[in-house]
Motif scaffolding. Structure first.
Motif, PDB file in Angstrom:
ATOM      1  N   HIS A 363       0.832  -1.209   0.000  1.00  0.00           N
ATOM      2  CA  HIS A 363       0.000   0.000   0.000  1.00  0.00           C
ATOM      3  C   HIS A 363       0.866   1.258   0.000  1.00  0.00           C
ATOM      4  O   HIS A 363       0.634   2.185  -0.773  1.00  0.00           O
ATOM      5  CB  HIS A 363      -0.932  -0.009   1.208  1.00  0.00           C
ATOM      6  CG  HIS A 363      -1.663   1.280   1.382  1.00  0.00           C
ATOM      7  ND1 HIS A 363      -1.267   2.246   2.287  1.00  0.00           N
ATOM      8  CD2 HIS A 363      -2.722   1.802   0.738  1.00  0.00           C
ATOM      9  CE1 HIS A 363      -2.069   3.283   2.202  1.00  0.00           C
ATOM     10  NE2 HIS A 363      -2.969   3.037   1.276  1.00  0.00           N
ATOM     11  N   THR A 367       1.103   3.969  -2.935  1.00  0.00           N
ATOM     12  CA  THR A 367       0.737   5.359  -2.632  1.00  0.00           C
ATOM     13  C   THR A 367       1.844   6.308  -3.053  1.00  0.00           C
ATOM     14  O   THR A 367       1.586   7.366  -3.637  1.00  0.00           O
ATOM     15  CB  THR A 367       0.463   5.513  -1.118  1.00  0.00           C
ATOM     16  OG1 THR A 367      -0.511   4.551  -0.745  1.00  0.00           O
ATOM     17  CG2 THR A 367      -0.046   6.894  -0.792  1.00  0.00           C
ATOM     18  N   GLU A 418      -5.784   0.117  -0.814  1.00  0.00           N
ATOM     19  CA  GLU A 418      -6.286   1.153   0.102  1.00  0.00           C
ATOM     20  C   GLU A 418      -7.310   0.548   1.055  1.00  0.00           C
ATOM     21  O   GLU A 418      -7.299   0.803   2.260  1.00  0.00           O
ATOM     22  CB  GLU A 418      -6.923   2.291  -0.691  1.00  0.00           C
ATOM     23  CG  GLU A 418      -5.952   3.420  -0.999  1.00  0.00           C
ATOM     24  CD  GLU A 418      -6.569   4.516  -1.849  1.00  0.00           C
ATOM     25  OE1 GLU A 418      -7.807   4.580  -1.978  1.00  0.00           O
ATOM     26  OE2 GLU A 418      -5.792   5.308  -2.415  1.00  0.00           O
ATOM     27  N   ARG A 456       3.295  11.089   2.720  1.00  0.00           N
ATOM     28  CA  ARG A 456       1.843  11.108   2.813  1.00  0.00           C
ATOM     29  C   ARG A 456       1.460  11.324   4.278  1.00  0.00           C
ATOM     30  O   ARG A 456       2.194  10.929   5.178  1.00  0.00           O
ATOM     31  CB  ARG A 456       1.238   9.809   2.286  1.00  0.00           C
ATOM     32  CG  ARG A 456       1.610   8.599   3.065  1.00  0.00           C
ATOM     33  CD  ARG A 456       1.215   7.333   2.344  1.00  0.00           C
ATOM     34  NE  ARG A 456       1.542   6.192   3.165  1.00  0.00           N
ATOM     35  CZ  ARG A 456       0.769   5.706   4.104  1.00  0.00           C
ATOM     36  NH1 ARG A 456      -0.398   6.271   4.327  1.00  0.00           N
ATOM     37  NH2 ARG A 456       1.128   4.670   4.810  1.00  0.00           N
TER      38      ARG A 456
END
Lengths: 487, 320
Positions: A363, A367, A418, A456
């Motif tokens: 993930h 991302t 996600e 992020r």
């Protein structure tokens, strides 16, 4: 309270009775002594400044100086530009005291060559990418992108803007207390600084075994070196050992308690069954807390004694590791209650650990790939190749054209991970949390970005909430079984 | 026996494990200050009964009371001691640290534990080993420690599952005396044992479970009572006048070189003695036969359907 302490003491006795706990403690002691033997000596100004601005051109390991965020650093977007900075004519004016406080000046020469191109393979995917191909000058592009506010047009490149940009980048990347940047030639600047803002920013030369084995290869800012030890060796490899030892040692706690002849003795004591299991669970957590505290604390003290840096981030990580273990131990407790078999508990827990780690890792990678824009790399190379006839030649590309990043991962895959990441304990995010705790006191802003810690945003309430929900569900099921079962 | 005087009472107690009926409506009561023995084959339901009373196993039906409260309540357990069969103490403890651990769970203060632990370990004969790890203990020592942990918090009821298992004969005698002392202090001792001789020696009352049902209950004297049965031995080479005895309605059985004679209620053993004298036979052995608890138990087991772990039938010889 007396009963709780009795159960904790019993769990402690059980844990320390095995050889794993002793081995882990001895190992922690040996590693702490090893770290204690490392000496750190600040290097000269002439040697230090170039090392603070290394000329790495590898896109896989971009340097903080090459990492740009729009809106004068305020945007969360992160862009990597492949210009390089050469440092020479370094001069120092000692101000008395520590070398890292000396006034320094040096010439900074920016090199931002163009040329090259994209080679597209038969499958129409990029085979070889030259990141400078799409700009005549990636430095100019970086300055303009850095200065542009969100949603606005890119401003024109000016020398004043370039100086402002360099000041910002230098402070962010090196933590030099930059007082002045002057243009002295075409892409040449004279930088003056009142030393570094912290000894952590200053390159040091480490030596093993109290100075007997110099390690010139690791001459880098002290903060980076401590970060390497604390984050990579202690909070990375060390935490893995602590967690694995914790899983192995504590996996026997519940099955041993449930053995015929043992559980009878416990169940006839004036304690509610739920209390017995919860106390046993907490006992396991305390075991890992103590183990982590011994391992992390020993190294923290060793580093503090040798460097004078007493950044508490590593100690906070003890709580992070314990919380991480709380998720694993809840799983182990449930399996232990259901199967009464320590080996099955270990296997299932490690499998669970691996699955959530894989989900988190994939993930995070997706991302990053989905969000990271590397200027100069065409995202849809195939598309460009197909449309080759209608496009201008590459060396005539419009300077204002902002290409996208490298090929994006499929949206479906990103969405799937996600969702998976949202509904499973986010152990990778917990790793990031603990890394953040260590890095924020040791690394510069730019260095932290390079570590990928701010690529992020992470909603910690959500992360801890999901993990807490898993712990609650695992323990709830274990309690339900334990309380209602006949032994 | 009135239920309200009992410290242990079950009423139609049932327990099923899937399709297996471990207990089928067992009703019994045990009074304060008695040593009560529970006998039965393996799988008869003895341990299940104790575990239901202690709250380790959930009952399927019926009632179970302990010390006047519904069995299984955690607050009642403070007044109960328990030695399970095949107990497994954590090996990382010493004898003393184990009792400290259990004592804390019972809510005993440190001072009380410090005072009582050496005392009770002295009572069961392992005080000198109190600071040794349990992995160094012999089976008998672990058994003694098990009894110590069952009694050291001064419980009102003590459940002992095979209490003398692994203990040497001298130790057994000491433990019997300990249980009798506890009974004299007003404690109730509930013993579950296969050592029928031990049970016979120390229990005031005994119950026998057979395939989950209560087969017999009573005092040891009541269960072993056997009227009119005598064993007669004569001088070498002499034979009992079986024809004459049969004519008088006496049933005889030769057992080895002796005879077992069943005398009807109104008949007198003196008649037989006189008959032997008249015939010039020399009487060398005459005892009133008393049935042992083991005899009662084995006879009952032989007669009944086999239990889960059926015992093999064995041929017994009646000796003097």
């Amino acid at each position: 309270m007396n009963k709780f302490l009795a159960m904790l003491k019993d769990s402690y006795k059980e844990a320390v009775d095995g050889w794993i706990f002793t081995v882990m403690l001895v190992l922690s002691g040996v590693v702490s002594l090893f770290v204690l033997s490392i000496s750190y000596r600040p290097i000269s100004v002439e040697q230090a400044i170039p090392k603070m601005l290394p000329e790495m051109r590898n896109i896989g390991n971009p340097q903080p100086f090459q990492m740009v965020s729009p809106d004068r650093g305020a945007s969360p977007k992160l862009l990597v530009y492949q210009y390089s900075a050469k440092v020479d004519e370094v001069a120092a004016k000692p101000r008395g005291g520590d070398i890292w406080k000396d006034e320094v000046s040096f010439r900074l020469k920016i090199e931002s060559s163009g040329g090259g191109g994209i080679e597209v393979g038969a499958d129409k995917q990029p085979k070889k990418i030259d990141f400078n191909a799409f700009f005549r000058d990636s430095f100019t592009e970086a300055v303009r992108i850095w200065a542009v506010p969100a949603g606005a047009e890119k401003p024109a490149f000016t020398d004043e803007l370039a100086i402002e940009f360099l000041k910002h980048q230098l402070v962010g990347a090196t933590r030099l207390d930059v007082t002045d940047v002057r243009k002295i030639g075409e892409r040449e600047y004279r930088v003056t600084a009142n030393g570094a803002s912290s000894p952590l920013a200053w390159p040091h030369k480490p030596s093993l075994f109290f100075g007997t084995v110099p390690l010139s290869i690791f001459e880098m800012p002290l903060g980076d070196q401590i970060h390497l030890v604390e984050n990579t060796f202690v909070n990375g490899i060390g935490a893995w050992f602590v967690l694995m030892a914790g899983v192995i040692v504590t996996a026997g706690f519940v099955p041993n308690m449930l053995r015929k002849g043992a559980i009878d003795l416990l169940l006839t004591k004036p304690l509610a069954r739920s209390t017995i299991l919860l106390y046993k669970y907490i006992g396991g957590l305390i075991f890992v807390f103590v183990l982590a505290l011994a391992a992390y604390g020993g190294i923290w003290i060793a580093i503090g004694l040798r460097t004078g840096v007493w950044a508490p981030g590593l100690l906070y990580c003890v709580l992070g590791v314990t919380f991480y273990f709380a998720i694993l131990y809840a799983c182990s407790t449930l399996v232990g209650v259901l199967t009464r078999n320590a080996l099955v508990g270990i296997v299932v827990t490690v499998l669970f650990w691996f699955v959530v780690w894989i989900i988190g890792t994939v993930h995070n990678t997706l991302t990053v790939l989905d969000n990271l824009e590397v200027q100069g790399a065409p995202p849809r190379a195939a598309k460009k190749a197909d449309a080759k006839k209608t496009e201008k030649p590459k060396n005539e590309a419009d300077e204002d054209e902002v290409p996208d990043g490298p090929p994006k991962p499929p949206r479906t895959l990103v969405k799937v991970f996600e969702v998976l990441n949202a509904v499973t304990p986010r152990t990778k995010d917990l790793d990031t949390l603990t890394s953040n705790l260590i890095s924020r006191e040791l690394l510069s802003e730019g260095e932290q970005r390079r570590e990928g810690l701010k690529l992020r945003s992470i909603d910690w309430g959500e992360v801890l909430g999901v993990a807490g929900a898993y712990i609650a569900v695992f323990l709830g099921l274990a309690l339900l079984r334990f309380v209602t079962r006949s032994y | 026996m009135p239920v309200d005087q009992s410290v242990i009472a079950t009423d139609g107690l049932c327990k099923t494990y899937g399709s297996v009926e471990a207990l089928k409506g067992v009703s019994l009561s045990v009074n304060r200050g008695e040593i009560f023995g529970l006998l039965g084959q393996n799988g008869a339901g003895k341990s299940t009964l104790i575990k239901i009373l202690l709250g380790i196993v959930r009952k399927s039906d019926g009632g179970a009371m302990l010390l006047g409260e519904t069995a299984g309540r955690s607050d009642i357990r403070k007044r109960v001691g328990y030695l399970p069969e095949d107990h497994q103490f954590p090996q990382y403890h010493t004898g003393a640290s184990l009792l400290h651990f259990y004592g804390q769970l019972y809510g005993m203060s440190r001072a009380e534990r410090n005072r009582k632990i050496p005392e009770v370990l002295e009572t069961v004969g392992i005080r000198k080993r109190m600071d040794y790890k349990l992995r160094t203990y012999s089976k008998g020592m672990k058994q003694r420690l098990g009894i110590a942990q069952a009694i050291f918090h001064n419980p009102d009821v003590i459940f002992l599952d095979e209490p003398t298992d692994g203990v040497d004969p001298v130790g057994r005698k000491e433990l019997r005396e300990l249980f009798e002392k506890l009974r004299d202090e007003g404690k109730t001792v509930f013993v579950n044992s296969h050592l029928l001789g031990e049970v016979e020696l120390m229990c005031d009352r005994v119950a026998i479970l057979q395939r989950g049902e209560l087969a017999q209950i009573g005092t040891v004297a009541e269960l072993t009572k056997q009227e009119g049965r005598y064993v007669i031995g004569l001088a070498d080479g002499e034979e009992l006048p079986l024809d004459e005895l049969e004519r008088r309605g006496l049933k005889t059985t030769k057992v080895g070189d002796r005879w077992e004679v069943l005398v009807p209620g109104e008949a007198d053993i003196d008649t037989i003695v006189r008959l032997l004298a008249e015939r010039g036979l020399k009487l060398r052995h005459l005892v009133a036969k008393k049935q042992s608890l083991e005899d009662v138990f084995v006879e009952m087991v032989d007669q009944a359907d086999p239990g889960v772990d059926n015992r093999k039938k064995k041929t017994r010889e009646v000796g003097a």
